[in-house]
Design an enzyme around this catalytic site. Structure first.
Site, PDB file in Angstrom:
ATOM      1  N   GLY A 155       0.894  -1.229  -0.002  1.00  0.00           N
ATOM      2  CA  GLY A 155       0.077  -0.104  -0.029  1.00  0.00           C
ATOM      3  C   GLY A 155       0.735   1.302   0.043  1.00  0.00           C
ATOM      4  N   ILE A 157       2.611   2.818   2.292  1.00  0.00           N
ATOM      5  CA  ILE A 157       4.152   2.718   2.999  1.00  0.00           C
ATOM      6  C   ILE A 157       4.536   1.602   2.356  1.00  0.00           C
ATOM      7  CG2 ILE A 157       5.081   2.069   4.997  1.00  0.00           C
ATOM      8  CD1 ILE A 157       2.871   3.319   6.677  1.00  0.00           C
ATOM      9  N   SER A 176       0.253  -9.748  -0.912  1.00  0.00           N
ATOM     10  CA  SER A 176      -0.937  -9.463   0.023  1.00  0.00           C
ATOM     11  C   SER A 176      -2.167 -10.397  -0.487  1.00  0.00           C
ATOM     12  CB  SER A 176      -1.387  -8.080   0.532  1.00  0.00           C
ATOM     13  OG  SER A 176      -1.828  -7.730  -0.810  1.00  0.00           O
ATOM     14  N   THR A 236       6.929  -2.716  11.477  1.00  0.00           N
ATOM     15  CA  THR A 236       6.636  -1.515  12.093  1.00  0.00           C
ATOM     16  C   THR A 236       5.006  -1.158  11.959  1.00  0.00           C
ATOM     17  OG1 THR A 236       6.977  -0.656   9.753  1.00  0.00           O
ATOM     18  CG2 THR A 236       8.731  -0.633  11.554  1.00  0.00           C
ATOM     19  N   ARG A 238       1.692  -3.755  12.737  1.00  0.00           N
ATOM     20  CA  ARG A 238       0.785  -3.787  13.870  1.00  0.00           C
ATOM     21  C   ARG A 238       1.351  -5.106  14.577  1.00  0.00           C
ATOM     22  NH1 ARG A 238      -0.095   0.630  13.718  1.00  0.00           N
ATOM     23  NH2 ARG A 238      -2.159   1.723  13.619  1.00  0.00           N
ATOM     24  N   GLU A 267       1.655  -2.024  25.061  1.00  0.00           N
ATOM     25  CA  GLU A 267       2.276  -0.793  24.951  1.00  0.00           C
ATOM     26  C   GLU A 267       1.804   0.293  26.112  1.00  0.00           C
ATOM     27  OE1 GLU A 267       2.349   0.683  21.164  1.00  0.00           O
ATOM     28  OE2 GLU A 267       3.255  -1.217  20.279  1.00  0.00           O
ATOM     29  N   HIS A 286       7.747   1.942  19.421  1.00  0.00           N
ATOM     30  CA  HIS A 286       6.523   2.569  18.627  1.00  0.00           C
ATOM     31  C   HIS A 286       6.812   4.045  18.182  1.00  0.00           C
ATOM     32  CE1 HIS A 286       2.236   1.739  17.560  1.00  0.00           C
ATOM     33  NE2 HIS A 286       2.762   2.363  16.644  1.00  0.00           N
TER      34      HIS A 286
END
Length: 319
Positions: A155, A157, A176, A236, A238, A267, A286
């Site tokens: 996508g 990124i 994907s 980076t 999820r 987190e 994060h």
């Protein structure tokens, strides 16, 4: 009456300095929270007297049960224009406007490559050895040129990560569930026939998928057995896309050469969490979207959203 606005997870204490909040001074009292509110009970108690809440991305969940305990809440502002941890139906029933902010993919792309390069060249252990007076040159770095980079997700990124990989002289392969041959050709990369093919033939694998029912646990114990012992994983995106227990096992057994992660199941990561001490792991807290430009955009647009809400015309509605 002066409204109260809570700004959550301002870990670096910069929310009030990276944007101009002065337009709100006569109508809104802004309070920043520098420590994470870890439980729903903590959030309910801390936020009960606030009319507005500004939250960063998906760090804090706002289910119906929590929203019901926030009787004064009228505006919830989240960074980004997509959020999976806010119950939009419950917010609507309660008369709470939910708004977002735009963000740039530049920072997470840059962090992905910072982690991949740091992992490949052993930057952290080499620097620690140097600073500690230890051995001069402790290992051999992994090359990028001529190696194969696998992208789970192509996508916004993922496609930009691909362009950098091509610039390094890497062969780039993507997969994907929805990736078409036309999209792969548009970006200039190859398209793997399956997830299994990509994992089995790539030297570096980087994840750039949204979390959903189809991607949760996408990389688990079976997938790690497909990867080469010389390969590296970068996440980076999820944390829940990768089975954390399976990742820890792969790192401890040497099933893969190493991993770099910026996201975790919990987190902030608890002090004694095994991810803090896992071998072959480069981990960051994060930082994907944590850059000055992104924060200026987030908080600047949060102020705009609040001003518009006070004027009766909320901006950037979500849900």
């Amino acid at each position: 009456m002066t409204l109260r606005c809570a700004v959550l997870d301002d870990y670096q204490c910069v929310a009030l300095s990276v944007a101009d909040w002065s337009s709100l001074k006569d109508e809104v009292e802004v309070v920043t929270f520098h420590e994470h509110l870890a439980t729903e009970e903590e959030r309910a108690l801390a936020l009960a007297d606030f009319d507005i809440v500004v939250t960063l991305r998906e760090r804090v969940a706002f289910p119906a049960s929590l929203l019901a305990r926030l009787p004064r809440l009228r505006l919830l502002v989240a960074s980004g224009m997509r959020n999976s941890v806010i119950d939009f139906d419950a917010a609507k029933r309660q008369g709470i406007a939910v708004c977002g902010t735009t963000s740039s993919s530049t920072a997470p792309v840059e962090l992905t490559w910072a982690l991949l390069l740091g992992l490949a060249r052993g930057i952290v252990p080499e620097s620690q050895a140097l600073r500690g007076g230890g051995r001069w040159q402790t290992g051999l770095g992994a090359d990028l040129y001529g190696r194969r980079l696998g992208l789970l997700g192509l996508g916004k990124i993922g496609s930009r990560v691909a362009q950098v990989g091509l610039a390094f002289g890497m062969e780039v392969l993507a997969w994907s569930q929805n990736l078409t041959q036309a999209r792969a050709e548009e970006v200039g990369v190859g398209r793997a026939a399956s997830k299994e093919e990509l994992l089995g033939c790539c030297d570096f694998v980087s994840i750039h998928l949204a979390l959903g029912d189809r991607t949760r646990g996408l990389v688990g114990a079976d997938e790690f057995t497909l990867m080469r012992s010389s390969s590296y994983l970068v996440n980076t995106s999820r944390a829940a896309i990768v089975d954390q227990g399976a990742l820890l096992h792969a790192l401890h057994t040497g099933a893969i050469a190493g991993a770099a992660v910026d996201v975790f199941d919990i987190e902030p990561l608890p002090a004694g969490h095994p991810m803090r001490t896992a071998p072959r792991l480069l981990a960051t807290p994060h930082l994907g979207y944590v850059s000055r430009a992104n924060y200026e955009s987030y908080y600047g647009q949060a102020v705009e959203n609040i001003v518009a809400f006070l004027a009766g015309s909320p901006l950037r509605r979500l849900g």
